[in-house]
Design a protein around this motif. Sequence first.
Motif, PDB file in Angstrom:
ATOM      1  N   MET A   1       0.827  -1.213   0.000  1.00  6.43           N
ATOM      2  CA  MET A   1       0.000   0.000   0.000  1.00  6.43           C
ATOM      3  C   MET A   1       0.857   1.256   0.000  1.00  6.43           C
ATOM      4  SD  MET A   1      -3.123  -0.322  -0.554  1.00  6.43           S
ATOM      5  CE  MET A   1      -3.313   1.446  -0.397  1.00  6.43           C
ATOM      6  N   GLU A   2       2.030   1.179   0.602  1.00  6.83           N
ATOM      7  CA  GLU A   2       2.927   2.337   0.567  1.00  6.83           C
ATOM      8  C   GLU A   2       3.330   2.649  -0.868  1.00  6.83           C
ATOM      9  OE1 GLU A   2       6.106   1.298   3.172  1.00  6.83           O
ATOM     10  OE2 GLU A   2       4.878   1.511   4.990  1.00  6.83           O
ATOM     11  N   LYS A   3       3.606   1.593  -1.660  1.00  7.86           N
ATOM     12  CA  LYS A   3       3.958   1.817  -3.064  1.00  7.86           C
ATOM     13  C   LYS A   3       2.769   2.386  -3.823  1.00  7.86           C
ATOM     14  CE  LYS A   3       5.462  -0.239  -7.385  1.00  7.86           C
ATOM     15  NZ  LYS A   3       6.065  -1.384  -8.105  1.00  7.86           N
ATOM     16  N   ILE A   4       1.573   1.846  -3.598  1.00  4.13           N
ATOM     17  CA  ILE A   4       0.378   2.339  -4.292  1.00  4.13           C
ATOM     18  C   ILE A   4       0.150   3.811  -3.963  1.00  4.13           C
ATOM     19  CG2 ILE A   4      -2.153   2.156  -4.338  1.00  4.13           C
ATOM     20  CD1 ILE A   4      -1.785  -0.897  -4.133  1.00  4.13           C
TER      21      ILE A   4
ATOM     22  N   ILE B   1       0.249   7.126  -6.563  1.00  2.00           N
ATOM     23  CA  ILE B   1      -0.871   8.075  -6.692  1.00  2.00           C
ATOM     24  C   ILE B   1      -0.428   9.490  -6.341  1.00  2.00           C
ATOM     25  CG2 ILE B   1      -3.144   8.722  -5.789  1.00  2.00           C
ATOM     26  CD1 ILE B   1      -3.179   6.326  -7.685  1.00  2.00           C
ATOM     27  N   HIS B   2       0.241   9.654  -5.217  1.00  2.00           N
ATOM     28  CA  HIS B   2       0.677  10.994  -4.810  1.00  2.00           C
ATOM     29  C   HIS B   2       1.662  11.590  -5.815  1.00  2.00           C
ATOM     30  CE1 HIS B   2      -1.461  10.789  -1.094  1.00  2.00           C
ATOM     31  NE2 HIS B   2      -0.650   9.910  -0.503  1.00  2.00           N
ATOM     32  N   GLY B   3       2.465  10.724  -6.444  1.00  2.60           N
ATOM     33  CA  GLY B   3       3.503  11.225  -7.342  1.00  2.60           C
ATOM     34  C   GLY B   3       3.007  11.665  -8.704  1.00  2.60           C
ATOM     35  N   LEU B   4       1.781  11.305  -9.059  1.00  2.00           N
ATOM     36  CA  LEU B   4       1.285  11.639 -10.392  1.00  2.00           C
ATOM     37  C   LEU B   4       1.265  13.142 -10.644  1.00  2.00           C
ATOM     38  CD1 LEU B   4      -1.664   9.112 -10.906  1.00  2.00           C
ATOM     39  CD2 LEU B   4       0.390   9.322 -12.314  1.00  2.00           C
ATOM     40  N   LYS B   5       0.837  13.920  -9.658  1.00  2.00           N
ATOM     41  CA  LYS B   5       0.656  15.359  -9.869  1.00  2.00           C
ATOM     42  C   LYS B   5       1.970  16.097 -10.104  1.00  2.00           C
ATOM     43  CE  LYS B   5       0.382  16.377  -4.872  1.00  2.00           C
ATOM     44  NZ  LYS B   5       0.337  14.973  -4.397  1.00  2.00           N
ATOM     45  N   SER B   6       3.095  15.473  -9.732  1.00  2.00           N
ATOM     46  CA  SER B   6       4.388  16.140  -9.918  1.00  2.00           C
ATOM     47  C   SER B   6       5.183  15.569 -11.094  1.00  2.00           C
ATOM     48  CB  SER B   6       5.219  16.037  -8.635  1.00  2.00           C
ATOM     49  OG  SER B   6       5.392  14.682  -8.259  1.00  2.00           O
ATOM     50  N   LYS B   7       4.620  14.559 -11.780  1.00  2.82           N
ATOM     51  CA  LYS B   7       5.313  13.992 -12.934  1.00  2.82           C
ATOM     52  C   LYS B   7       5.214  14.936 -14.126  1.00  2.82           C
ATOM     53  CE  LYS B   7       5.080   9.721 -14.207  1.00  2.82           C
ATOM     54  NZ  LYS B   7       6.506   9.348 -14.119  1.00  2.82           N
ATOM     55  N   SER B   8       6.200  14.852 -14.987  1.00  4.32           N
ATOM     56  CA  SER B   8       6.163  15.652 -16.218  1.00  4.32           C
ATOM     57  C   SER B   8       5.718  14.761 -17.380  1.00  4.32           C
ATOM     58  CB  SER B   8       7.541  16.249 -16.522  1.00  4.32           C
ATOM     59  OG  SER B   8       8.506  15.224 -16.685  1.00  4.32           O
TER      60      SER B   8
ATOM     61  N   GLU C   1      -5.504   0.569 -13.840  1.00  7.51           N
ATOM     62  CA  GLU C   1      -5.218  -0.812 -14.213  1.00  7.51           C
ATOM     63  C   GLU C   1      -3.866  -1.266 -13.670  1.00  7.51           C
ATOM     64  OE1 GLU C   1      -8.598   0.154 -16.675  1.00  7.51           O
ATOM     65  OE2 GLU C   1      -6.800   1.272 -16.158  1.00  7.51           O
ATOM     66  N   TYR C   2      -2.886  -0.378 -13.770  1.00  2.00           N
ATOM     67  CA  TYR C   2      -1.531  -0.710 -13.326  1.00  2.00           C
ATOM     68  C   TYR C   2      -1.537  -1.141 -11.859  1.00  2.00           C
ATOM     69  CZ  TYR C   2       3.446  -0.004 -12.215  1.00  2.00           C
ATOM     70  OH  TYR C   2       4.740  -0.172 -11.792  1.00  2.00           O
ATOM     71  N   LEU C   3      -2.168  -0.332 -11.001  1.00  2.00           N
ATOM     72  CA  LEU C   3      -2.157  -0.623  -9.570  1.00  2.00           C
ATOM     73  C   LEU C   3      -3.062  -1.797  -9.218  1.00  2.00           C
ATOM     74  CD1 LEU C   3      -2.128   3.020  -8.181  1.00  2.00           C
ATOM     75  CD2 LEU C   3      -0.212   1.408  -8.316  1.00  2.00           C
ATOM     76  N   ASN C   4      -4.130  -2.005  -9.972  1.00  2.00           N
ATOM     77  CA  ASN C   4      -4.989  -3.154  -9.687  1.00  2.00           C
ATOM     78  C   ASN C   4      -4.285  -4.466 -10.031  1.00  2.00           C
ATOM     79  OD1 ASN C   4      -7.457  -3.445  -8.405  1.00  2.00           O
ATOM     80  ND2 ASN C   4      -8.574  -3.883 -10.283  1.00  2.00           N
ATOM     81  N   ALA C   5      -3.537  -4.469 -11.125  1.00  2.00           N
ATOM     82  CA  ALA C   5      -2.758  -5.663 -11.476  1.00  2.00           C
ATOM     83  C   ALA C   5      -1.660  -5.918 -10.446  1.00  2.00           C
ATOM     84  CB  ALA C   5      -2.160  -5.504 -12.874  1.00  2.00           C
ATOM     85  N   TYR C   6      -1.017  -4.848 -10.010  1.00  2.00           N
ATOM     86  CA  TYR C   6       0.023  -4.961  -8.977  1.00  2.00           C
ATOM     87  C   TYR C   6      -0.566  -5.514  -7.686  1.00  2.00           C
ATOM     88  CZ  TYR C   6       3.392  -3.383  -5.431  1.00  2.00           C
ATOM     89  OH  TYR C   6       4.257  -3.322  -4.367  1.00  2.00           O
ATOM     90  N   LEU C   7      -1.734  -5.009  -7.300  1.00  2.00           N
ATOM     91  CA  LEU C   7      -2.370  -5.462  -6.058  1.00  2.00           C
ATOM     92  C   LEU C   7      -2.821  -6.922  -6.181  1.00  2.00           C
ATOM     93  CD1 LEU C   7      -3.438  -4.941  -3.236  1.00  2.00           C
ATOM     94  CD2 LEU C   7      -5.490  -3.910  -4.241  1.00  2.00           C
TER      95      LEU C   7
END
Length: 456
Positions: A90-93, A97-104, A120-126
Amino acid sequence: MKVVKFGGSSLANAAHFEQIIKIITSDEERRAIVVSAPGTRFKGDIKVTDLLIKYAEQTLAQEDTAAVEAEIIARYQEIAAYFSIADSVMEKIATVIHGLKSKSFENNDYLMAGFKARGEYLNAYLLTNVLTQLNLPAIFMDPKEVGFLVSDVAQDASVLPKTYANLANYQNETKLMIFPGFFGFTEKGEIATFSRGGSDITGSIVARGLKASVYENFTDVDAIYSVDPHMVKNPQSIKIMTYREMRELSYAGFSVFHDEAILPAIEGQIPINVRNTNHPDLPGTMIVPERDFHPTKFVTGVASSKRFAALYIHRYLLNKEVGFTLKLLQILYKYNISYEHMPSGIDDLTIIFDRKQLNDTMVKEVCDEVNDTLHPDQLEWIDDYAIIMVVGEGLQKSPHTVENIIRPLSDNEIELHMINQGASKIAIMLGTKQSDADAAVKLLYQHFFANNQIDS
């Protein structure tokens, strides 16, 4: 090997995860799993993909995104807590999510694609971690590492041929392979999503790449039906149909697949089995290659769509004028408009369009230019246009096909604008007024499915 795809409604919460895990483990041939983002859990709920779109829009508007970020993370947390998944997952998830707003991103289209794909990416990971927790060896198939390559179109990508060669490297993988649906990576390393039915497309691509024996598409319906169940109560289900029957019916509004979603499976000649996650013991509908298929009915399905419009042109001796159609197509090319059909006569020609690609201003400009360039004796734009498809491999078996289709409509005074039979002879296309379309579909269903067996 079977490739299995689960839609968002099949992955909405922990209880749904339990159900799909039962399905996966009930057949040892199910080795590759393609997942969507979590869908709605109850009436009025919101899909994770829609939450990610909201997150992207707030980011672009430079608004506070804390609330929507928390809501997205909570959806995954609910599932993780139920299965006692390690905090590190969950820390990675949360970090993603938090990092999306600062990505270029290259531009706003790629930003939107990048945000949406994380569902989809995080659901497959989970799911990979849930399966591992249950002592079911699984591997997360990160599209970037796998080499799932797509064209450089942010939100309307298409698969690149080399993807199939990259997937073939995993044909002998012994662990359960968990693929996120809906997206791939461009050769520049950007995330790009498919358009409609994205996870269906991914499943179809994976099935072809792994040379699957069957592509199982689990959804929330028991089967594909011969007619829209909202239009006819308790219609007959379709046990088996061909690829081209499915494509013809999809074109006219069958909503289980849009026709492009199954093209990779068709190209690989992979049978497709549409099944219900909630009733996995039901056989569903098989969609198979045309070879060795023997129809048992004249008609497989009847469908209609009201998304069309038409331009009718009448000009005396139109058939004698060399280049008339060329000039017309040049006008459409100028406005970047594609046409669906162009039935014609000696002095008449009708061009049928998907109305969604034209606005009222474009319609006026095209009509004015056709008048100025082609000087028709009569020009009429028809917005009130629907297309009905009557589809079945068995239509080839009878010399009275067209008569059987027209009779119930003419007996009930339903006017036809167009009748068109393709060269394959498995589909009859009818043009009607939009107000007549539903009644026509019901009449055709009643006519053919009351006594629809082919004489042996």
